[in-house]
Write a protein that holds these residues in place. Sequence first.
Motif, PDB file in Angstrom:
ATOM      1  N   GLN A  68      82.264  33.894 -19.305  1.00  0.00           N
ATOM      2  CA  GLN A  68      83.065  32.678 -19.147  1.00  0.00           C
ATOM      3  C   GLN A  68      84.491  32.889 -19.665  1.00  0.00           C
ATOM      4  O   GLN A  68      85.449  32.412 -19.057  1.00  0.00           O
ATOM      5  CB  GLN A  68      82.425  31.497 -19.885  1.00  0.00           C
ATOM      6  N   LEU A  69      84.629  33.587 -20.794  1.00  0.00           N
ATOM      7  CA  LEU A  69      85.974  33.875 -21.319  1.00  0.00           C
ATOM      8  C   LEU A  69      86.778  34.720 -20.345  1.00  0.00           C
ATOM      9  O   LEU A  69      87.987  34.518 -20.174  1.00  0.00           O
ATOM     10  CB  LEU A  69      85.877  34.595 -22.660  1.00  0.00           C
ATOM     11  N   GLY A  70      86.107  35.670 -19.700  1.00  0.00           N
ATOM     12  CA  GLY A  70      86.783  36.477 -18.685  1.00  0.00           C
ATOM     13  C   GLY A  70      87.235  35.640 -17.507  1.00  0.00           C
ATOM     14  O   GLY A  70      88.357  35.792 -17.012  1.00  0.00           O
ATOM     15  N   ARG A  71      86.359  34.736 -17.063  1.00  0.00           N
ATOM     16  CA  ARG A  71      86.726  33.848 -15.955  1.00  0.00           C
ATOM     17  C   ARG A  71      87.882  32.935 -16.360  1.00  0.00           C
ATOM     18  O   ARG A  71      88.818  32.715 -15.582  1.00  0.00           O
ATOM     19  CB  ARG A  71      85.518  32.989 -15.545  1.00  0.00           C
ATOM     20  N   PHE A  72      87.842  32.390 -17.582  1.00  0.00           N
ATOM     21  CA  PHE A  72      88.897  31.518 -18.089  1.00  0.00           C
ATOM     22  C   PHE A  72      90.232  32.258 -18.135  1.00  0.00           C
ATOM     23  O   PHE A  72      91.255  31.753 -17.657  1.00  0.00           O
ATOM     24  CB  PHE A  72      88.520  31.005 -19.487  1.00  0.00           C
ATOM     25  N   SER A  73      90.221  33.472 -18.706  1.00  0.00           N
ATOM     26  CA  SER A  73      91.454  34.263 -18.820  1.00  0.00           C
ATOM     27  C   SER A  73      92.012  34.616 -17.454  1.00  0.00           C
ATOM     28  O   SER A  73      93.225  34.518 -17.224  1.00  0.00           O
ATOM     29  CB  SER A  73      91.181  35.538 -19.612  1.00  0.00           C
ATOM     30  N   ASN A  74      91.146  35.025 -16.551  1.00  0.00           N
ATOM     31  CA  ASN A  74      91.598  35.372 -15.201  1.00  0.00           C
ATOM     32  C   ASN A  74      92.220  34.162 -14.505  1.00  0.00           C
ATOM     33  O   ASN A  74      93.260  34.281 -13.869  1.00  0.00           O
ATOM     34  CB  ASN A  74      90.434  35.912 -14.372  1.00  0.00           C
ATOM     35  N   TYR A  75      91.600  33.004 -14.651  1.00  0.00           N
ATOM     36  CA  TYR A  75      92.084  31.807 -13.952  1.00  0.00           C
ATOM     37  C   TYR A  75      93.420  31.331 -14.511  1.00  0.00           C
ATOM     38  O   TYR A  75      94.341  31.034 -13.755  1.00  0.00           O
ATOM     39  CB  TYR A  75      91.036  30.699 -14.055  1.00  0.00           C
ATOM     40  N   TRP A  76      93.541  31.248 -15.844  1.00  0.00           N
ATOM     41  CA  TRP A  76      94.730  30.656 -16.442  1.00  0.00           C
ATOM     42  C   TRP A  76      95.848  31.645 -16.738  1.00  0.00           C
ATOM     43  O   TRP A  76      97.026  31.259 -16.795  1.00  0.00           O
ATOM     44  CB  TRP A  76      94.366  29.907 -17.721  1.00  0.00           C
TER      45      TRP A  76
ATOM     46  N   PHE B 289      95.933  35.311 -15.525  1.00  0.00           N
ATOM     47  CA  PHE B 289      96.105  36.483 -14.678  1.00  0.00           C
ATOM     48  C   PHE B 289      96.175  36.152 -13.193  1.00  0.00           C
ATOM     49  O   PHE B 289      95.805  36.965 -12.353  1.00  0.00           O
ATOM     50  CB  PHE B 289      94.993  37.507 -14.952  1.00  0.00           C
ATOM     51  N   GLY B 290      96.642  34.957 -12.855  1.00  0.00           N
ATOM     52  CA  GLY B 290      96.913  34.620 -11.470  1.00  0.00           C
ATOM     53  C   GLY B 290      95.764  34.062 -10.658  1.00  0.00           C
ATOM     54  O   GLY B 290      95.913  33.822  -9.461  1.00  0.00           O
TER      55      GLY B 290
END
Length: 131
Positions: free
Chosen positions: A90-98, A100-101
């Motif tokens: 979930q943290l990876g998804r959050f970081s990617n969304y907010w 990393f584009g």
Amino acid sequence: MAARFMSWIQSPAAREYFFSTHFWGPVANWGLPLAALADLRKDEEVISGAMTTALASYSLVFMRFAWRVQPRNYLLFACHATNATAQTIQLGRFSNYWYFGGRDKAIESKPVTQQVVEVTQDAAAKVVASK
């Protein structure tokens, strides 16, 4: 192997285990990883970075506790390992969304009418919040 397991199930040691907090604590705690696994299908817009970080940290700490306590609580360890894994995803998804584009790509892939509706809703929410 099955006969050995059945003899253990019928033993006082099994009753002691199933009526202890070493069993019921982790069973009750499985709600966290099950909810985290269900949340993997939700939109990235609703992921809370702070809460996900807190839950991942909590599970990492209690993974160590479950391993260090005597006797080792493998059920609790598995519960927290599952939750830590799900929260890290979930943290990876959050970081990617907010960061990393991912949000920009999601907005670009929506139809123009949907983009107009969302911009209008955001503007209306800001006006209501400012009053």
